[in-house]
Design an enzyme around this catalytic site. Structure first.
Site, PDB file in Angstrom:
ATOM      1  N   ASP A   1       8.044  -0.115  -1.320  1.00  0.00           N
ATOM      2  CA  ASP A   1       8.611  -1.396  -1.785  1.00  0.00           C
ATOM      3  C   ASP A   1       8.007  -1.839  -3.117  1.00  0.00           C
ATOM      4  O   ASP A   1       8.708  -2.380  -3.974  1.00  0.00           O
ATOM      5  CB  ASP A   1       8.357  -2.508  -0.754  1.00  0.00           C
ATOM      6  CG  ASP A   1       9.179  -2.311   0.510  1.00  0.00           C
ATOM      7  OD1 ASP A   1      10.089  -1.462   0.495  1.00  0.00           O
ATOM      8  OD2 ASP A   1       8.899  -3.002   1.510  1.00  0.00           O
TER       9      ASP A   1
HETATM   10  P1  NAP Z   1       5.962   0.233   2.250  1.00  0.00           P
HETATM   11  O1  NAP Z   1       7.073  -0.305   1.447  1.00  0.00           O
HETATM   12  O2  NAP Z   1       5.787  -0.284   3.609  1.00  0.00           O
HETATM   13  O3  NAP Z   1       6.153   1.817   2.293  1.00  0.00           O
HETATM   14  C1  NAP Z   1       5.176   2.630   2.847  1.00  0.00           C
HETATM   15  C2  NAP Z   1       5.677   4.045   2.776  1.00  0.00           C
HETATM   16  O4  NAP Z   1       4.630   4.882   3.244  1.00  0.00           O
HETATM   17  C3  NAP Z   1       6.868   4.323   3.686  1.00  0.00           C
HETATM   18  O5  NAP Z   1       8.058   4.383   2.930  1.00  0.00           O
HETATM   19  C4  NAP Z   1       6.532   5.637   4.379  1.00  0.00           C
HETATM   20  O6  NAP Z   1       7.532   6.613   4.074  1.00  0.00           O
HETATM   21  C5  NAP Z   1       5.206   6.043   3.749  1.00  0.00           C
HETATM   22  N1  NAP Z   1       4.283   6.615   4.738  1.00  0.00           N
HETATM   23  C6  NAP Z   1       4.027   6.173   5.975  1.00  0.00           C
HETATM   24  N2  NAP Z   1       3.155   6.981   6.593  1.00  0.00           N
HETATM   25  C7  NAP Z   1       2.844   7.961   5.708  1.00  0.00           C
HETATM   26  C8  NAP Z   1       1.999   9.089   5.744  1.00  0.00           C
HETATM   27  N3  NAP Z   1       1.266   9.398   6.850  1.00  0.00           N
HETATM   28  N4  NAP Z   1       1.925   9.873   4.666  1.00  0.00           N
HETATM   29  C9  NAP Z   1       2.658   9.590   3.551  1.00  0.00           C
HETATM   30  N5  NAP Z   1       3.473   8.532   3.468  1.00  0.00           N
HETATM   31  C10 NAP Z   1       3.563   7.725   4.538  1.00  0.00           C
HETATM   32  O7  NAP Z   1       4.558   0.073   1.516  1.00  0.00           O
HETATM   33  P2  NAP Z   1       4.144  -0.684   0.189  1.00  0.00           P
HETATM   34  O8  NAP Z   1       4.859  -0.116  -0.993  1.00  0.00           O
HETATM   35  O9  NAP Z   1       2.664  -0.699   0.204  1.00  0.00           O
HETATM   36  O10 NAP Z   1       4.716  -2.156   0.369  1.00  0.00           O
HETATM   37  C11 NAP Z   1       4.140  -3.074   1.279  1.00  0.00           C
HETATM   38  C12 NAP Z   1       5.246  -3.831   1.990  1.00  0.00           C
HETATM   39  O11 NAP Z   1       4.696  -4.521   3.115  1.00  0.00           O
HETATM   40  C13 NAP Z   1       5.881  -4.877   1.093  1.00  0.00           C
HETATM   41  O12 NAP Z   1       7.227  -5.045   1.444  1.00  0.00           O
HETATM   42  C14 NAP Z   1       5.064  -6.129   1.458  1.00  0.00           C
HETATM   43  O13 NAP Z   1       5.718  -7.327   1.155  1.00  0.00           O
HETATM   44  C15 NAP Z   1       4.934  -5.927   2.963  1.00  0.00           C
HETATM   45  N6  NAP Z   1       3.814  -6.657   3.543  1.00  0.00           N
HETATM   46  C16 NAP Z   1       2.639  -6.783   2.873  1.00  0.00           C
HETATM   47  C17 NAP Z   1       1.593  -7.509   3.394  1.00  0.00           C
HETATM   48  C18 NAP Z   1       0.333  -7.720   2.584  1.00  0.00           C
HETATM   49  O14 NAP Z   1      -0.340  -8.733   2.787  1.00  0.00           O
HETATM   50  N7  NAP Z   1      -0.026  -6.785   1.730  1.00  0.00           N
HETATM   51  C19 NAP Z   1       1.706  -8.091   4.684  1.00  0.00           C
HETATM   52  C20 NAP Z   1       2.904  -7.908   5.384  1.00  0.00           C
HETATM   53  C21 NAP Z   1       3.952  -7.182   4.793  1.00  0.00           C
HETATM   54  P3  NAP Z   1       7.767   7.854   5.065  1.00  0.00           P
HETATM   55  O15 NAP Z   1       8.039   7.273   6.394  1.00  0.00           O
HETATM   56  O16 NAP Z   1       8.919   8.571   4.462  1.00  0.00           O
HETATM   57  O17 NAP Z   1       6.514   8.669   5.030  1.00  0.00           O
END
Ligand code: NAP
Length: 457
Positions: free
Chosen positions: A384
């Site tokens: 994201d």
């Molecule tokens: P993300 O959008 O959640 O994407 C994480 C990616 O990691 C997934 O697409 C997944 O793809 C991949 N993944 C998962 N396990 C893996 C593994 N073992 N090896 C390699 N890849 C793996 O992560 P982000 O870009 O860090 O974004 C964070 C999101 O969470 C945002 O939408 C944010 O708003 C939200 N959020 C953040 C917080 C905060 O406080 N930081 C709190 C709540 C929500 P695959 O499945 O294809 O591997």
């Protein structure tokens, strides 16, 4: 004398809380800050046990044993990736405790009919805010744990209904102050519980950090109100500190998402999930050996960690790659998005655990202008926070959120297991760009293979 000693201990404990928060400001002093905060809490709890009103200790002991065992079990068992849910749950428990204390005080004192309106207001607030925090936090934890869909759940006229529950709760509060009755406080608990659920249901994937910090702030306010109910100064100070710091965090998170708290709570931003689909399109796949070759020819590399790095516990493998690249004279930096992962500071904590030097971590605003000069942007399990839809697709739940502009780098390599979307459930155009290469597989294994190949070059 006894009371003076208790109050003096409270004063020292309060000072420890404030020093702890100050020390939490930097990763170098955070551990000490955490320890001092815990010490303050222990001192406060022990001092409270000396209150004269306490005549029997059996129930307290039972609570300490049960609560302590449950807490220790959770702390030992919970995986690092499930930490955000646990934080959400603990916020909720704080709110629940305030509600319970408030209700017990209502049962104890309201029948006597001698309470001042101010006392009734504080007990009402501790019940209202506490119950809404508990139910809202349970929904948030369910969403983070993916037992409830992370997508916004919006009923027809949802935000008007939320407004109505809020008005109903406030009317009940005034009513309960004017004509105090136990039943009114009971009803207030029920309506506040519904309010918490209604408030969090429509908050979608990407906006969860804002709502979790907001609930954290509410749990502090509920505790502060309970402090007024019990005339306990330590609780007032600790609750106010949590309320204020939680609110500052909410503001930071809202700014990171480029949203206002109002729009997250009442306007269902990102209510639509865009329909872009992967059908019929291809991505360029690459191998660990090819990535090692790209990296060895690069002058400037930026590593972008995301939630996937936490899932695969790849932080130590990242450090090994960093060491190997630095040995070859490649300039390596880390780009940290404020909401990467699942809790504020998630990536910083993991990288610090692996001893990645803190000065290599660059914040989004600082590193974004540099991407056009970067040879390789290595995206490790982030999705994201690098999704260009946030800039280009007004129908996307991510629209408006500032992203790390990795697509501007000369070459982008994305390490993830599949083409699955990230937390917000949105397809990522980045994967289909001509300068993007996908290395499919678990991030840790891929990194180990890249480092191995790099050392053999
Ligand atoms: P993300 O959008 O959640 O994407 C994480 C990616 O990691 C997934 O697409 C997944 O793809 C991949 N993944 C998962 N396990 C893996 C593994 N073992 N090896 C390699 N890849 C793996 O992560 P982000 O870009 O860090 O974004 C964070 C999101 O969470 C945002 O939408 C944010 O708003 C939200 N959020 C953040 C917080 C905060 O406080 N930081 C709190 C709540 C929500 P695959 O499945 O294809 O591997």
């Amino acid at each position: 004398m006894r009371d003076t000693l208790i109050q003096a201990t409270y004063l020292v404990a309060s000072a420890l809380f404030i020093i702890a928060i100050k020390l939490l400001n930097s990763p170098r002093t955070a551990r000490l800050g955490n320890g001092l905060g815990a010490l303050g809490m222990l001192m406060g709890a022990i001092a409270t046990l000396f209150y004269q009103e306490i005549v029997r200790y059996e129930w307290i002991l039972l609570g300490v044993v049960l609560g302590g065992a449950l807490g220790a079990w959770m702390a030992l068992r919970v995986r690092m990736t499930a930490m955000p849910q646990m934080v959400a749950l603990l916020n909720g428990f704080g709110g629940g405790a305030s509600t319970l204390v408030g209700l017990v005080e209502v049962l104890r004192r309201v029948p006597q009919g001698e309470d001042s309106p101010v006392w009734l207001l504080t007990v009402g607030l501790s019940i209202l805010i506490g119950a809404a925090t508990l139910s809202g936090s349970l929904i948030a934890a369910g969403k983070l744990h993916e037992v409830i869909t992370g997508r916004p759940i919006v009923l027809p006229g949802h935000h008007y209904q939320t407004g109505l529950w809020l008005v109903a709760a406030l009317v009940l509060l005034v009513w309960a102050i004017a004509t105090p009755a136990q039943g009114l406080f009971g009803l207030l608990t029920a309506i506040a519980t519904i309010l918490g659920v209604w408030m969090v249901l429509p908050v979608g994937g990407a906006d969860m950090p804002v709502i979790v910090s907001f609930l954290n702030s509410l749990s502090g306010l509920a505790a502060a109100a309970t402090g007024f109910v019990l005339q306990n100064y330590l609780l007032i100070i600790a609750g106010t500190l949590v309320g204020a710091s939680g609110f500052i965090l909410t503001t930071i998170m809202s700014k990171a998402m480029n949203r206002s708290l109002w729009s997250v709570l009442f306007e269902a931003v990102g209510g639509q999930v865009s329909a872009a689909s992967a059908e019929g399109r291809t991505v360029r796949q690459t191998s660990a050996e090819d990535v090692a070759l790209m990296l060895s020819y690069a002058r400037s590399v930026v590593i972008v960690p995301g939630y996937g790095m936490a899932v695969s516990q790849a932080q130590h493998a990242v450090k090994k790659l960093l060491d190997a690249l630095q040995k070859k004279g490649v300039e390596v930096r880390f780009a940290i998005h404020p909401v990467a992962g699942r809790m504020p500071g998630h990536m910083n904590v993991l990288l610090a655990e692996a001893d990645v030097p803190y000065d290599l971590l660059w914040e989004m605003e600082r590193i974004n202008p540099d991407f056009p000069q970067v040879d390789v942007a290595l995206v490790i399990g982030a999705n994201d926070v690098v999704n260009p839809a946030a800039k280009t697709d007004p129908s996307s739940p991510l629209y408006g959120m500032p992203i790390l502009e990795v697509d501007k780098a000369r070459t982008v390599v994305v390490l993830k297991r599949s083409l699955n979307p990230g937390f917000a459930g949105v397809e990522n155009e980045l994967f289909y760009k001509p300068n993007t290469y996908m290395l499919f597989g678990d991030a840790k294994k891929s990194l180990e293979a890249i480092t191995q190949a790099l050392m053999e070059i």
